[in-house]
Design a protein around this motif. Structure first.
Motif, PDB file in Angstrom:
ATOM      1  N   VAL A  32       0.842  -1.201   0.000  1.00  0.00           N
ATOM      2  CA  VAL A  32       0.000   0.000   0.000  1.00  0.00           C
ATOM      3  C   VAL A  32       0.876   1.249   0.000  1.00  0.00           C
ATOM      4  N   GLN A  33       1.919   1.253   0.834  1.00  0.00           N
ATOM      5  CA  GLN A  33       2.801   2.426   0.920  1.00  0.00           C
ATOM      6  C   GLN A  33       3.504   2.676  -0.417  1.00  0.00           C
ATOM      7  N   VAL A  34       4.015   1.645  -1.048  1.00  0.00           N
ATOM      8  CA  VAL A  34       4.685   1.803  -2.346  1.00  0.00           C
ATOM      9  C   VAL A  34       3.691   2.326  -3.385  1.00  0.00           C
ATOM     10  N   PHE A  35       2.494   1.742  -3.414  1.00  0.00           N
ATOM     11  CA  PHE A  35       1.477   2.184  -4.369  1.00  0.00           C
ATOM     12  C   PHE A  35       1.107   3.650  -4.142  1.00  0.00           C
ATOM     13  N   TYR A  38       4.362   5.985  -4.986  1.00  0.00           N
ATOM     14  CA  TYR A  38       4.920   6.040  -6.338  1.00  0.00           C
ATOM     15  C   TYR A  38       3.883   6.004  -7.457  1.00  0.00           C
ATOM     16  N   VAL A  39       2.675   5.552  -7.185  1.00  0.00           N
ATOM     17  CA  VAL A  39       1.641   5.538  -8.222  1.00  0.00           C
ATOM     18  C   VAL A  39       0.686   6.714  -8.031  1.00  0.00           C
ATOM     19  N   ILE A  40       0.183   6.882  -6.828  1.00  0.00           N
ATOM     20  CA  ILE A  40      -0.772   7.957  -6.533  1.00  0.00           C
ATOM     21  C   ILE A  40      -0.047   9.266  -6.190  1.00  0.00           C
ATOM     22  N   ASN A  41       1.209   9.169  -5.806  1.00  0.00           N
ATOM     23  CA  ASN A  41       2.021  10.319  -5.386  1.00  0.00           C
ATOM     24  C   ASN A  41       1.418  11.011  -4.152  1.00  0.00           C
ATOM     25  N   SER A  42       0.924  10.196  -3.221  1.00  0.00           N
ATOM     26  CA  SER A  42       0.351  10.706  -1.984  1.00  0.00           C
ATOM     27  C   SER A  42       0.676   9.731  -0.855  1.00  0.00           C
ATOM     28  N   PRO A  43       1.901   9.818  -0.315  1.00  0.00           N
ATOM     29  CA  PRO A  43       2.317   8.850   0.714  1.00  0.00           C
ATOM     30  C   PRO A  43       1.433   8.923   1.963  1.00  0.00           C
ATOM     31  N   VAL A  44       1.276   7.780   2.599  1.00  0.00           N
ATOM     32  CA  VAL A  44       0.505   7.697   3.835  1.00  0.00           C
ATOM     33  C   VAL A  44       1.428   7.248   4.961  1.00  0.00           C
ATOM     34  N   GLY A  45       1.187   7.754   6.149  1.00  0.00           N
ATOM     35  CA  GLY A  45       2.050   7.432   7.279  1.00  0.00           C
ATOM     36  C   GLY A  45       1.580   6.265   8.108  1.00  0.00           C
ATOM     37  N   TRP A  46       0.301   5.953   8.035  1.00  0.00           N
ATOM     38  CA  TRP A  46      -0.233   4.902   8.897  1.00  0.00           C
ATOM     39  C   TRP A  46       0.384   3.548   8.594  1.00  0.00           C
ATOM     40  N   THR A  47       0.836   3.344   7.359  1.00  0.00           N
ATOM     41  CA  THR A  47       1.414   2.048   7.001  1.00  0.00           C
ATOM     42  C   THR A  47       2.714   1.790   7.760  1.00  0.00           C
ATOM     43  N   VAL A  48       3.503   2.832   7.929  1.00  0.00           N
ATOM     44  CA  VAL A  48       4.749   2.691   8.684  1.00  0.00           C
ATOM     45  C   VAL A  48       4.434   2.376  10.142  1.00  0.00           C
ATOM     46  N   GLU A  49       3.430   3.030  10.664  1.00  0.00           N
ATOM     47  CA  GLU A  49       3.026   2.790  12.049  1.00  0.00           C
ATOM     48  C   GLU A  49       2.576   1.337  12.245  1.00  0.00           C
ATOM     49  N   VAL A  50       1.774   0.836  11.322  1.00  0.00           N
ATOM     50  CA  VAL A  50       1.316  -0.553  11.402  1.00  0.00           C
ATOM     51  C   VAL A  50       2.508  -1.509  11.329  1.00  0.00           C
ATOM     52  N   CYS A  51       3.453  -1.222  10.438  1.00  0.00           N
ATOM     53  CA  CYS A  51       4.627  -2.096  10.297  1.00  0.00           C
ATOM     54  C   CYS A  51       5.472  -2.131  11.568  1.00  0.00           C
ATOM     55  N   VAL A  52       5.667  -0.996  12.180  1.00  0.00           N
ATOM     56  CA  VAL A  52       6.479  -0.949  13.406  1.00  0.00           C
ATOM     57  C   VAL A  52       5.787  -1.706  14.536  1.00  0.00           C
ATOM     58  N   ILE A  53       4.490  -1.475  14.690  1.00  0.00           N
ATOM     59  CA  ILE A  53       3.747  -2.176  15.742  1.00  0.00           C
ATOM     60  C   ILE A  53       3.720  -3.683  15.472  1.00  0.00           C
TER      61      ILE A  53
END
Length: 174
Positions: A32-35, A38-53
């Motif tokens: 989701v973060q890569v998409f 790099y595709v939508i050009n609108s990064p989201v931060g929640w994905t990093v949070e989910v990965c760390v947890i």
């Protein structure tokens, strides 16, 4: 050797599924973060949070609940070179030390986890007490695990698997 009951096997399977589900969640969040970046050009931060947890939970759940003593990787030059009776004493001594350390730190860990309810994660608004609650599970299960290892070593019921010969890897030890 007794075989576990169907309920115990089912609970073991469920416990083993938790890290797998969390790892799959991490992978999906990565996609989701890569998409989004790099595709939508609108990064989201929640994905990093989910990965760390998820990573924190994978490590602590996996080591305390899913992993068995035979699964652990050890640097055992000294342990593997002594008599089985000495290994038994090593298991008893280290079990007592680890139970003591975990038990001694448990009240402070409890204070920390319950204190962290005052703060939430940046994106998902999850209380940090829930994020870090896995540390309590890790400590309590580790205490129970090493009490069990101590009991088995004391009564001579365990094999103390560690050398290649004892776990069926004698062809690799040559």
């Amino acid at each position: 050797m007794t075989h576990p009951s169907p309920l115990v096997r089912r609970l073991r399977d469920l416990a083993d599924a938790v890290p797998a589900i969390l790892l799959a969640t991490m992978f999906l969040c990565f996609i989701v973060q890569v998409f989004m970046r790099y595709v939508i050009n609108s990064p989201v931060g929640w994905t990093v949070e989910v990965c760390v947890i998820a990573w924190l939970w994978i490590l602590l759940w996996g080591q305390s609940v899913s992993a068995e003593e035979g699964d652990e990787i050890r640097f055992d030059i000294v342990y593997g070179s002594v008599r089985p009776e000495t290994r038994r004493w090593f298991r008893m001594i280290f079990s007592v030390l680890l139970v003591g350390i975990y038990a001694w730190s448990l009240p402070a860990l409890w204070d920390f986890v319950t204190f962290m309810k005052i703060q939430e994660t940046a994106y998902l608004d999850i209380g940090f007490n829930w994020v870090y609650s896995i540390a309590l599970v890790f400590s309590v299960v580790s205490i129970l695990r090493y009490l069990w290892i101590f009991r088995n070593a004391l009564t001579g019921r365990d094999t103390g698997l560690s050398t290649a010969e004892e776990i069926g890897l004698e062809e690799f030890s040559e």
